[in-house]
Design a protein around this motif. Structure first.
Motif, PDB file in Angstrom:
ATOM      1  N   GLY A 140      67.161 -38.839  15.059  1.00  0.00           N
ATOM      2  CA  GLY A 140      67.917 -40.050  14.216  1.00  0.00           C
ATOM      3  C   GLY A 140      69.347 -39.775  13.953  1.00  0.00           C
ATOM      4  N   GLY A 142      73.330 -40.415  13.363  1.00  0.00           N
ATOM      5  CA  GLY A 142      74.289 -41.357  14.144  1.00  0.00           C
ATOM      6  C   GLY A 142      75.864 -40.459  13.724  1.00  0.00           C
ATOM      7  N   LYS A 159      74.344 -43.670  18.087  1.00  0.00           N
ATOM      8  CA  LYS A 159      73.083 -44.107  16.474  1.00  0.00           C
ATOM      9  C   LYS A 159      72.570 -44.410  16.713  1.00  0.00           C
ATOM     10  CE  LYS A 159      73.970 -49.094  15.012  1.00  0.00           C
ATOM     11  NZ  LYS A 159      73.997 -50.652  15.316  1.00  0.00           N
ATOM     12  N   GLU A 160      71.679 -43.898  15.436  1.00  0.00           N
ATOM     13  CA  GLU A 160      70.312 -43.668  15.069  1.00  0.00           C
ATOM     14  C   GLU A 160      69.779 -43.071  16.440  1.00  0.00           C
ATOM     15  OE1 GLU A 160      68.608 -48.100  14.578  1.00  0.00           O
ATOM     16  OE2 GLU A 160      69.801 -47.957  12.935  1.00  0.00           O
ATOM     17  N   GLY A 161      69.860 -42.138  16.890  1.00  0.00           N
ATOM     18  CA  GLY A 161      70.097 -41.170  17.924  1.00  0.00           C
ATOM     19  C   GLY A 161      70.119 -41.458  19.364  1.00  0.00           C
ATOM     20  N   GLU A 162      70.358 -42.562  19.464  1.00  0.00           N
ATOM     21  CA  GLU A 162      71.076 -43.336  20.895  1.00  0.00           C
ATOM     22  C   GLU A 162      72.276 -43.089  21.015  1.00  0.00           C
ATOM     23  OE1 GLU A 162      68.342 -44.461  22.833  1.00  0.00           O
ATOM     24  OE2 GLU A 162      66.925 -43.901  21.585  1.00  0.00           O
ATOM     25  N   ASP A 207      82.380 -42.176   9.594  1.00  0.00           N
ATOM     26  CA  ASP A 207      81.192 -41.115  10.395  1.00  0.00           C
ATOM     27  C   ASP A 207      81.371 -39.421  10.030  1.00  0.00           C
ATOM     28  OD1 ASP A 207      80.294 -43.302  10.762  1.00  0.00           O
ATOM     29  OD2 ASP A 207      80.498 -43.157  13.123  1.00  0.00           O
ATOM     30  N   SER A 314      59.608 -37.716  20.068  1.00  0.00           N
ATOM     31  CA  SER A 314      59.284 -37.589  18.836  1.00  0.00           C
ATOM     32  C   SER A 314      59.097 -36.781  17.596  1.00  0.00           C
ATOM     33  CB  SER A 314      58.190 -39.360  19.256  1.00  0.00           C
ATOM     34  OG  SER A 314      57.293 -38.446  19.029  1.00  0.00           O
TER      35      SER A 314
END
Length: 504
Positions: A140, A142, A159-162, A207, A314
């Motif tokens: 997760g 960011g 962003k949120e792990g993506e 950030d 996950s």
């Protein structure tokens, strides 16, 4: 993600897997052999040689012949070592220097002749893999991933792990030294120009930069020493922008001979470190980044994470690591899950972040069992602090360590100055909570030492006046005088009275 029921060794995330990665970079050639849970593999063998493939390339863009010969010798050694280790599944990749050199294809063929099926990865893929490595250790996450290699810098927005925007820039320290002909002022202009052409970086103000790569880790280690940070674990070591810039400026002012004698800095990295510091400082200043967080996850870990099923991705990496280590160091592996369930009733108001720390601590509760009785508290404290756990901050490590110390020593704290400094990283409220977790585990160990079936039949229940231990009537004999005293100590830490209640 931190469900205590998911701590069975049969869970896919916890299944043991031995695998290896060979990373042929512009500066170093490295072999890392991993073992342990698939979701959070532990590096058990880490071999590195600073071959400098991207250093002193010929005028027509060919790899340095001496560096090539040296790298092939190192790779032949790695191949032999892997054979002795049972030939685990091995991924071999080459990055900037090899993909950009005119004779890169010929070098690749010589590597393959050694029996190593190497893949040359592009800049975009290298950036993606670096982001996977960071996310593997920080689910997760960011911010901005920066992977500083010898020949290139990969930048990836998270962003949120993506992963989002990504770019590969040819401003690694070896490349900069060549382009600027050893002049830092000229190198600064090259870096400013390269970063200035990446428009999306302007949106990263405020950030966190997840810093990946040996050069930036070396800079962080210098900062750690300057500030006498009590926990010498680089992963998740954080410094604010001002501290990072000051350290980069200090490195840039040091002579090669001064850097060579700096503890923790390889002499072969001493001439390139000022250039790596220049890039880091310029990146922070150009983007307005707020924090630098060192990540032990990078390209190599990204390769392993990339191919995992979603079910394993996950799974919480901290819980995976704690479950795996606890199961191997404890006499009865199932006790960890039992402790987790038993202690839950005393902490019904905990946050999700606090819950995962309590579960991880429960899984590690008996790691001191095989140590000398007089040393169990200290050994459990030190082991949990320095274990290769991921997804955990330094204060959270301290919380786990203090709880495990109290599990063996009661409501005491380690007496050494270094241990006190580590504990002081937590606010007093978390110190108190860690002590309470330790006392809860200590009580559980008194009721049912190494008896998971029994501990699972017992429970804690807390209200405004009492901390009640509920247990079957058949197990009442386990509640002896020692257990009673530990129950009272735990209840007293909450300001409550201790009560025992039996059930049919």
């Amino acid at each position: 993600m931190a469900d205590p029921r998911h701590t069975s060794p049969d869970h896919p995330a916890l299944q043991r897997a031995r695998q290896a990665v060979i990373d042929i970079g512009s500066n170093s050639v490295r072999l890392v052999v991993y073992d342990g849970p698939r979701r959070a593999p532990f590096p058990i063998c880490n071999e590195k040689a600073l071959c400098g493939l991207g250093r002193d390339m010929t005028d027509d863009g060919r790899l340095n012949p001496k560096a090539v010969d040296g790298a092939l010798e190192v790779l032949a050694r790695f191949k032999c070592l892997l054979s002795e280790l049972g030939d685990p599944l091995t991924l071999t990749v080459a990055t900037a220097a090899v993909r950009e050199a005119r004779d890169g294809p010929q070098f690749v063929e010589r590597i393959r002749a050694l029996g190593l099926p190497v893949d040359v990865i592009g800049g975009g893929e290298e950036a993606t893999l670096a982001s996977y490595g960071v996310v593997s250790f920080e689910p997760g996450a960011g911010g901005l991933v920066g992977d500083m290699g010898g020949g290139s810098l990969e930048l990836i927005s998270l962003k949120e792990g993506e992963a989002g925007d990504a770019v590969s820039l040819s401003i690694g320290p070896l490349r900069l030294m060549q382009q600027a002909k050893g002049d830092l002022k000229s190198a600064a202009k090259i870096v400013e120009k390269a970063l200035g052409e990446v428009s999306w970086l302007k949106a990263k103000k405020g950030d966190t930069l997840f810093a990946v790569g040996g050069a930036w880790r070396s800079i962080a280690r210098i900062n750690m020493q300057l500030h006498r940070h009590p926990l010498p674990v680089l992963h998740h070591y954080e410094l604010n922008a001002k501290q990072a810039i000051e350290t980069c400026e200090l490195v840039s002012r040091q002579s090669k001979s001064s850097l060579e004698v700096t503890p923790g800095i390889s002499s072969k990295r001493s001439d390139t470190l000022p250039y790596a510091a220049l890039v880091l400082r310029t990146l922070i200043e150009a983007t307005g980044l707020k924090t630098v967080s060192v990540s032990a996850g990078g390209l190599r870990e990204g390769l392993l994470y990339r191919d995992l099923p979603d079910e394993i991705k996950s799974f919480d990496p901290l819980i995976a690591g704690a479950a795996f280590l606890g199961a191997r160091m404890a006499p009865e592996p199932a006790m960890g899950g039992g402790y987790s369930e038993f202690t839950s009733g005393a902490f019904a108001d905990e946050t999700p972040a606090q819950k995962r720390i309590r579960i991880a601590t429960s899984l590690l509760a008996d790691i001191g069992a095989y140590f000398h009785p007089d040393m169990r508290a200290d050994q459990a404290f030190d082991t949990s602090l320095r274990a290769p756990f991921y997804g955990v901050t330094h204060p959270e490590r301290a919380a786990i360590a203090l709880a495990l110390y109290c599990r063996h020593a009661g409501s005491k704290s380690p007496g050494s100055a270094s241990a006190s400094a580590i504990i002081a990283m937590m606010p007093e409220s978390e110190q108190k909570r860690a002590t309470q977790i330790g006392l809860a585990l200590r009580f559980g160990a008194a009721i049912a030492p190494k008896a998971p079936h029994a501990i699972r039949l017992c429970a804690l229940e807390k209200n405004e006046k009492r901390l009640t231990c509920i247990m079957p009537l058949s197990l009442k004999p386990l509640y002896d005088e020692a257990a009673k005293k530990r129950h009272e100590a735990l209840a007293g830490s909450f300001g409550l009275a201790a009560e025992i209640r039996t059930a049919p």
